[in-house]
Design a protein around this motif. Structure first.
Motif, PDB file in Angstrom:
ATOM      1  N   SER A   1       0.609  -1.276  -0.048  1.00 49.08           N
ATOM      2  CA  SER A   1       0.000  -0.104  -0.102  1.00 49.08           C
ATOM      3  C   SER A   1       0.897   1.158   0.148  1.00 49.08           C
ATOM      4  CB  SER A   1      -0.984  -0.062   1.210  1.00 49.08           C
ATOM      5  OG  SER A   1       0.116   0.202   2.582  1.00 49.08           O
ATOM      6  N   ALA A   2       0.240   2.378  -0.371  1.00 54.92           N
ATOM      7  CA  ALA A   2       1.188   3.746  -0.053  1.00 54.92           C
ATOM      8  C   ALA A   2       1.347   3.994   1.099  1.00 54.92           C
ATOM      9  CB  ALA A   2       0.220   4.929  -0.746  1.00 54.92           C
TER      10      ALA A   2
ATOM     11  N   TYR B   1       0.349  13.281  -1.854  1.00 50.62           N
ATOM     12  CA  TYR B   1       0.081  12.480  -3.202  1.00 50.62           C
ATOM     13  C   TYR B   1      -0.476  11.047  -2.737  1.00 50.62           C
ATOM     14  CZ  TYR B   1       1.206  10.348  -7.548  1.00 50.62           C
ATOM     15  OH  TYR B   1       1.094   9.942  -8.749  1.00 50.62           O
ATOM     16  N   ALA B   2      -0.093  10.407  -1.878  1.00 47.16           N
ATOM     17  CA  ALA B   2      -0.432   9.033  -1.469  1.00 47.16           C
ATOM     18  C   ALA B   2      -1.983   8.930  -1.081  1.00 47.16           C
ATOM     19  CB  ALA B   2       0.356   8.387  -0.219  1.00 47.16           C
TER      20      ALA B   2
ATOM     21  N   ASP C   1      -4.139  11.134  -2.239  1.00 48.21           N
ATOM     22  CA  ASP C   1      -4.851  11.363  -3.462  1.00 48.21           C
ATOM     23  C   ASP C   1      -4.755  10.284  -4.455  1.00 48.21           C
ATOM     24  OD1 ASP C   1      -5.451  13.977  -2.226  1.00 48.21           O
ATOM     25  OD2 ASP C   1      -3.757  15.121  -3.651  1.00 48.21           O
ATOM     26  N   ASN C   2      -3.694   9.396  -4.359  1.00 51.98           N
ATOM     27  CA  ASN C   2      -3.333   8.489  -5.256  1.00 51.98           C
ATOM     28  C   ASN C   2      -3.199   7.053  -4.712  1.00 51.98           C
ATOM     29  OD1 ASN C   2      -3.209  10.251  -7.834  1.00 51.98           O
ATOM     30  ND2 ASN C   2      -1.933  11.317  -6.364  1.00 51.98           N
ATOM     31  N   PRO C   3      -3.881   6.613  -3.585  1.00 52.34           N
ATOM     32  CA  PRO C   3      -3.619   5.407  -2.892  1.00 52.34           C
ATOM     33  C   PRO C   3      -3.209   4.149  -3.763  1.00 52.34           C
ATOM     34  CG  PRO C   3      -5.827   5.991  -2.633  1.00 52.34           C
ATOM     35  CD  PRO C   3      -5.191   6.969  -3.576  1.00 52.34           C
ATOM     36  N   GLU C   4      -3.518   4.161  -5.079  1.00 50.34           N
ATOM     37  CA  GLU C   4      -3.402   2.984  -5.916  1.00 50.34           C
ATOM     38  C   GLU C   4      -2.257   3.183  -6.823  1.00 50.34           C
ATOM     39  OE1 GLU C   4      -4.771  -0.020  -4.762  1.00 50.34           O
ATOM     40  OE2 GLU C   4      -5.988   1.236  -3.483  1.00 50.34           O
ATOM     41  N   ASP C   5      -1.843   4.119  -6.807  1.00 48.52           N
ATOM     42  CA  ASP C   5      -0.742   4.315  -8.072  1.00 48.52           C
ATOM     43  C   ASP C   5       0.421   3.526  -7.956  1.00 48.52           C
ATOM     44  OD1 ASP C   5       1.208   5.631  -9.763  1.00 48.52           O
ATOM     45  OD2 ASP C   5       1.103   7.457  -9.049  1.00 48.52           O
TER      46      ASP C   5
ATOM     47  N   TRP D   1       3.245   3.682  -8.849  1.00 42.64           N
ATOM     48  CA  TRP D   1       4.380   4.053  -8.842  1.00 42.64           C
ATOM     49  C   TRP D   1       4.940   4.288  -7.380  1.00 42.64           C
ATOM     50  CZ3 TRP D   1       5.102   9.644  -7.270  1.00 42.64           C
ATOM     51  CH2 TRP D   1       6.486  10.225  -7.407  1.00 42.64           C
TER      52      TRP D   1
END
Length: 167
Positions: free
Chosen positions: A111-112, A145-146, A148-152, A154
């Motif tokens: 996970s992030a 960022y994490a 806002d974008n927990p599944e990224d 990257w």
């Protein structure tokens, strides 16, 4: 049977031709002269012995979260992290043959939030070398960022490189 021993990579105490394999893990950017450490690996390997170097070359870490959110860490690592070509040259210059490099992308974190926990612990050595204010600024930006974008992917994946050579 595995025995662990702490040694100076630049001056191993083992006799010539002692081992069938030598494994380095994120080592070469921490020693004063990486070419000496690689030559020491060559010296202690038996004929047909194999060296394995697992690392993250500079060309792959430039875009990772630890270096995007913490540009001060990138400044440090630009000076000390070798490229794939440099690692291959060190092996070739030490006398290794059949040198090959493979890079794979793997999920490192589930996970992030898990990656953020590693960052908070400064698990990347360059993060221990940057000023506290830079660390806090980067951590804050990465946390946002994490969120806002927990599944990224990257944030979840890393590229891992293995360069090998045979004596």
């Amino acid at each position: 049977h595995i025995e662990w021993d702490i040694q100076d990579a630049m001056s191993l105490s083992y006799p010539d031709r002692s081992f069938d394999a030598a494994f380095m893990l994120h080592l070469l950017h921490h020693v004063e002269d990486p070419s000496v450490a690689v030559r020491e690996c060559h010296r202690v390997l038996r004929p047909e012995g194999v060296v394995l170097n697992r690392y993250a070359p500079i060309e792959h870490i430039r875009g990772d979260p630890e270096h995007q959110f913490f540009p001060e860490a990138l400044d440090i690592d630009e000076r000390r992290i070798p490229s794939i070509a440099q690692v291959e040259a060190w092996l070739r210059d030490a006398g290794f043959k059949h040198i090959s490099t493979v890079t794979v992308e793997q999920q490192t974190d589930s996970s992030a939030q898990q990656r953020l926990e590693r960052i908070r612990l400064r698990s990347t050595s360059a993060l221990t070398l940057i000023p506290q204010s830079a660390f806090e600024r980067g951590l804050s930006a990465m946390q946002q960022y994490a969120l806002d974008n927990p599944e990224d992917p990257w944030l979840l994946n890393d590229r891992i490189t293995l360069t090998t050579g045979k004596k």
